[in-house]
Design an enzyme around this catalytic site. Structure first.
Site, PDB file in Angstrom:
ATOM      1  N   ARG A  50      26.585  34.836  29.537  1.00  0.00           N
ATOM      2  CA  ARG A  50      25.455  35.268  28.913  1.00  0.00           C
ATOM      3  C   ARG A  50      24.895  34.725  27.591  1.00  0.00           C
ATOM      4  O   ARG A  50      23.892  34.857  27.296  1.00  0.00           O
ATOM      5  CB  ARG A  50      25.659  36.946  28.907  1.00  0.00           C
ATOM      6  CG  ARG A  50      25.717  37.706  30.386  1.00  0.00           C
ATOM      7  CD  ARG A  50      25.845  39.206  29.826  1.00  0.00           C
ATOM      8  NE  ARG A  50      27.416  39.252  29.442  1.00  0.00           N
ATOM      9  CZ  ARG A  50      27.846  40.534  29.060  1.00  0.00           C
ATOM     10  NH1 ARG A  50      26.906  41.504  29.320  1.00  0.00           N
ATOM     11  NH2 ARG A  50      28.832  40.715  28.639  1.00  0.00           N
ATOM     12  N   HIS A 179      47.582  34.333  40.494  1.00  0.00           N
ATOM     13  CA  HIS A 179      48.153  33.274  40.110  1.00  0.00           C
ATOM     14  C   HIS A 179      49.420  33.067  40.222  1.00  0.00           C
ATOM     15  O   HIS A 179      50.044  32.059  40.051  1.00  0.00           O
ATOM     16  CB  HIS A 179      47.644  33.359  38.501  1.00  0.00           C
ATOM     17  CG  HIS A 179      48.476  34.126  37.666  1.00  0.00           C
ATOM     18  ND1 HIS A 179      47.790  35.427  37.321  1.00  0.00           N
ATOM     19  CD2 HIS A 179      49.341  33.785  36.971  1.00  0.00           C
ATOM     20  CE1 HIS A 179      48.815  36.011  36.588  1.00  0.00           C
ATOM     21  NE2 HIS A 179      49.536  35.045  36.143  1.00  0.00           N
ATOM     22  N   LYS A 183      52.914  29.537  40.901  1.00  0.00           N
ATOM     23  CA  LYS A 183      53.900  29.363  40.205  1.00  0.00           C
ATOM     24  C   LYS A 183      54.977  28.356  41.024  1.00  0.00           C
ATOM     25  O   LYS A 183      55.127  28.728  42.254  1.00  0.00           O
ATOM     26  CB  LYS A 183      54.680  30.694  39.730  1.00  0.00           C
ATOM     27  CG  LYS A 183      53.834  31.159  38.503  1.00  0.00           C
ATOM     28  CD  LYS A 183      54.372  32.448  37.969  1.00  0.00           C
ATOM     29  CE  LYS A 183      53.663  33.195  37.200  1.00  0.00           C
ATOM     30  NZ  LYS A 183      53.871  32.437  35.821  1.00  0.00           N
ATOM     31  N   GLU A 217      57.224  42.071  30.637  1.00  0.00           N
ATOM     32  CA  GLU A 217      56.120  41.356  29.531  1.00  0.00           C
ATOM     33  C   GLU A 217      56.888  42.006  28.294  1.00  0.00           C
ATOM     34  O   GLU A 217      56.972  42.973  28.045  1.00  0.00           O
ATOM     35  CB  GLU A 217      54.784  41.799  29.931  1.00  0.00           C
ATOM     36  CG  GLU A 217      54.471  41.221  31.126  1.00  0.00           C
ATOM     37  CD  GLU A 217      52.810  41.473  31.323  1.00  0.00           C
ATOM     38  OE1 GLU A 217      51.973  40.865  31.110  1.00  0.00           O
ATOM     39  OE2 GLU A 217      52.621  42.619  31.784  1.00  0.00           O
ATOM     40  N   HIS A 241      50.366  40.914  42.310  1.00  0.00           N
ATOM     41  CA  HIS A 241      51.729  40.247  41.925  1.00  0.00           C
ATOM     42  C   HIS A 241      53.133  40.391  42.926  1.00  0.00           C
ATOM     43  O   HIS A 241      53.803  39.741  43.429  1.00  0.00           O
ATOM     44  CB  HIS A 241      51.943  40.028  40.524  1.00  0.00           C
ATOM     45  CG  HIS A 241      50.730  39.383  39.805  1.00  0.00           C
ATOM     46  ND1 HIS A 241      49.788  38.693  40.476  1.00  0.00           N
ATOM     47  CD2 HIS A 241      50.490  39.910  38.522  1.00  0.00           C
ATOM     48  CE1 HIS A 241      48.935  38.259  39.444  1.00  0.00           C
ATOM     49  NE2 HIS A 241      49.355  38.861  38.277  1.00  0.00           N
ATOM     50  N   LYS A 341      55.250  46.613  30.337  1.00  0.00           N
ATOM     51  CA  LYS A 341      55.140  45.931  29.307  1.00  0.00           C
ATOM     52  C   LYS A 341      56.156  46.570  28.003  1.00  0.00           C
ATOM     53  O   LYS A 341      56.518  47.593  28.295  1.00  0.00           O
ATOM     54  CB  LYS A 341      53.602  46.387  28.852  1.00  0.00           C
ATOM     55  CG  LYS A 341      52.531  45.548  29.764  1.00  0.00           C
ATOM     56  CD  LYS A 341      51.097  45.755  29.130  1.00  0.00           C
ATOM     57  CE  LYS A 341      50.095  45.157  30.032  1.00  0.00           C
ATOM     58  NZ  LYS A 341      50.103  43.745  29.899  1.00  0.00           N
TER      59      LYS A 341
END
Length: 495
Positions: A50, A179, A183, A217, A241, A341
């Site tokens: 944009r 994604h 890997k 993570e 995932h 996390k």
């Protein structure tokens, strides 16, 4: 592989071209294709968003990001100059047909060329972008669309988005990206199982005690609190995932390495997942939410103390699940899934824990604190590799003592150089029209059905997240989840 993909001619359009994903991952991946000679001279790349930029302004923005995110030593000025010469910018708003007409003017001189539209935006914009592409005549039989996750927040919203995209693109033109499937270690999981004779005969309930899948993570929500609070760990990680990794571990061998054959086998795994309902929600799942603590020696705030946080939020930042498959190969084998996390380290792995030998002839083995049955550890990050843990004799005279020792395969050491980023592989496959590593519509539907049932059971049973200190491996209940079965999470350094 390199020869097949070399000199690919395509027009690639990155919607959300000034966004975080595009700057951190997509354009660096495209640059790497340039560096390794994957593009024909005629290939063109377009950024679309944009904001207002000239071509030069956009290229400068990309160069600044490239110097930051392209791996050290791989940013080469002459290659960047060639790469930047392919790139143009178009100001486009999802619901504004005028910007799409400008894009049409730039692409229409090559009407038969392969086109890849990458939707790196909020899924709420996907339908408008797809409909406007079709309205201005930019959807051809040679067009493909790549959809970033999350695709909806439950089964109903996912079906709505898929239905809208399906009005514009055929199913074989839709590339739903995860994604993790790009890997290297995930790719090698199929090679390990189906290109080697030694593991597949043991890959069943007769020889495997249990399977662990961990995706940990160090980071928190990193300024994305509002987005993350709408998703949570279940929707953000488990639905895509984690379940995709489970599918690759548990699937049967496809009859051929074909995109539909592989995905057919993954669908069978998802259909075999035993539902988690009100009756077993407490024994099969753990929800957690991180509190303030220290990660890597640095003090960090709790989830409810992050910038923009709602102090009443009950969104989970950690999930542990005990899953089972109702089929012949895996009956009775638990699959323990864990993601969160603010854990002690960035750490993703799959652990295949084999059963012990049927009769132990070494009398000291069971009394040894470090004795363990064989296990196979597939490390996804940070250091891709495969580790097979075997029992060996501890050197020395006297009584035989066993010591577990790992046979290590580090991809970096074995093959040299860097491990390609997952987006490089997946972008090449999208350009090439290869759907194998992308998620089919029925896969998503079944995964959402399983996840929605868990979410509903949490709500019905008023299951709220248990607090855990940042820098730990989650709530103590997650340890109890696996230890009730006489097992323990794999947290050994080096494996």
């Amino acid at each position: 592989m390199k020869q097949r993909l070399k000199h690919r001619i395509a027009d690639i359009v990155i919607f959300g071209g000034t966004g975080d994903l595009a700057l951190r991952k997509l354009f660096p991946a495209l640059y790497e294709m340039e560096r390794t000679g994957r593009f024909d001279d005629e290939t063109r790349i377009f950024g679309a968003s944009r904001s207002e930029h000239s071509d030069e302004e956009f290229r400068s923005k990309l160069e600044e990001a490239g110097k930051k995110f392209i791996p050290k030593g791989e940013f080469e000025a002459d290659i960047w100059t060639k790469f930047a010469s392919r790139i143009s910018y178009v100001q486009v708003s999802a619901g504004d047909e005028a910007g799409f007409k400008v894009l049409y003017d730039k692409l229409s001189d090559q009407p038969d060329r392969d086109r890849v539209y990458y939707f790196s935006t909020s899924p709420s914009l996907f339908a408008d972008m797809a409909f406007n592409l079709k309205k201005v005549g930019l959807v051809t039989p040679n067009s493909r669309v790549v959809l970033e996750k999350p695709l909806g927040h439950d089964l109903e919203s996912c079906r709505e988005i898929n239905g809208q995209i399906g009005e514009v693109f055929e199913e074989n033109q839709i590339f739903r990206i995860d994604h993790y499937l790009g890997k290297e270690t995930v790719q090698n999981l199929m090679i390990l199982r189906f290109a080697n004779a030694m593991f597949e005969p043991l890959w069943n309930s007769a020889h495997i005690d249990h399977v662990q899948i961990t995706v940990g993570e160090e980071v928190g929500v990193e300024g994305r609190w509002s987005y993350y609070d709408d998703a949570g760990a279940m929707r953000d990680m488990v639905q895509n995932h984690m379940l995709q990794l489970l599918c690759l571990v548990a699937m049967e061998a496809p009859y051929v390495l074909d995109q539909d054959a592989v995905r057919d086998e993954k669908v069978k795994v998802l259909k075999a997942l035993q539902p988690i309902t009100d009756a077993n929600i407490d024994s099969a799942t753990v929800r957690g939410q991180y509190r303030k603590g220290a990660v890597g020696g640095k003090e960090v705030p709790g989830y409810l103390e992050e910038e923009g946080a709602n102090v009443d939020s009950t969104t989970e930042t950690f999930v542990a699940i005990r899953a089972e498959l109702n089929n012949w190969r895996w009956a009775g084998v638990p699959f323990y899934l864990r993601t969160g996390k603010r854990l002690p380290k960035r750490h993703s792995e799959i652990v295949i824990q084999f059963r012990d030998v049927p009769h132990q002839i070494f009398p000291l083995a069971k009394s040894m604190t470090n004795y363990q049955a064989n296990k196979l550890v597939l490390r996804l990050q940070p250091d891709d590799g495969i580790h097979l843990v075997l029992n060996n004799k501890n050197p020395g005279p006297g009584l035989v003592r066993l010591r577990p020792t790992a046979l290590n395969l580090s991809f970096a050491e074995a093959f040299g150089g860097r491990s390609p980023d997952a987006y490089e592989r997946l972008l090449l496959d999208a350009i090439d029209g290869n759907n194998t590593l992308f998620v089919r519509r029925d896969e998503q539907d079944i995964a959402w059905q399983w996840v929605d049932a868990i979410q509903e059971a949490w709500q019905n049973n008023h299951v709220t997240p248990k607090g855990y200190t940042s820098g730990t491996w989650g709530p103590s209940a997650a340890i109890a989840l696996i230890e009730r079965d006489g097992r323990t999470w794999n947290e050994e350094a080096g494996f």
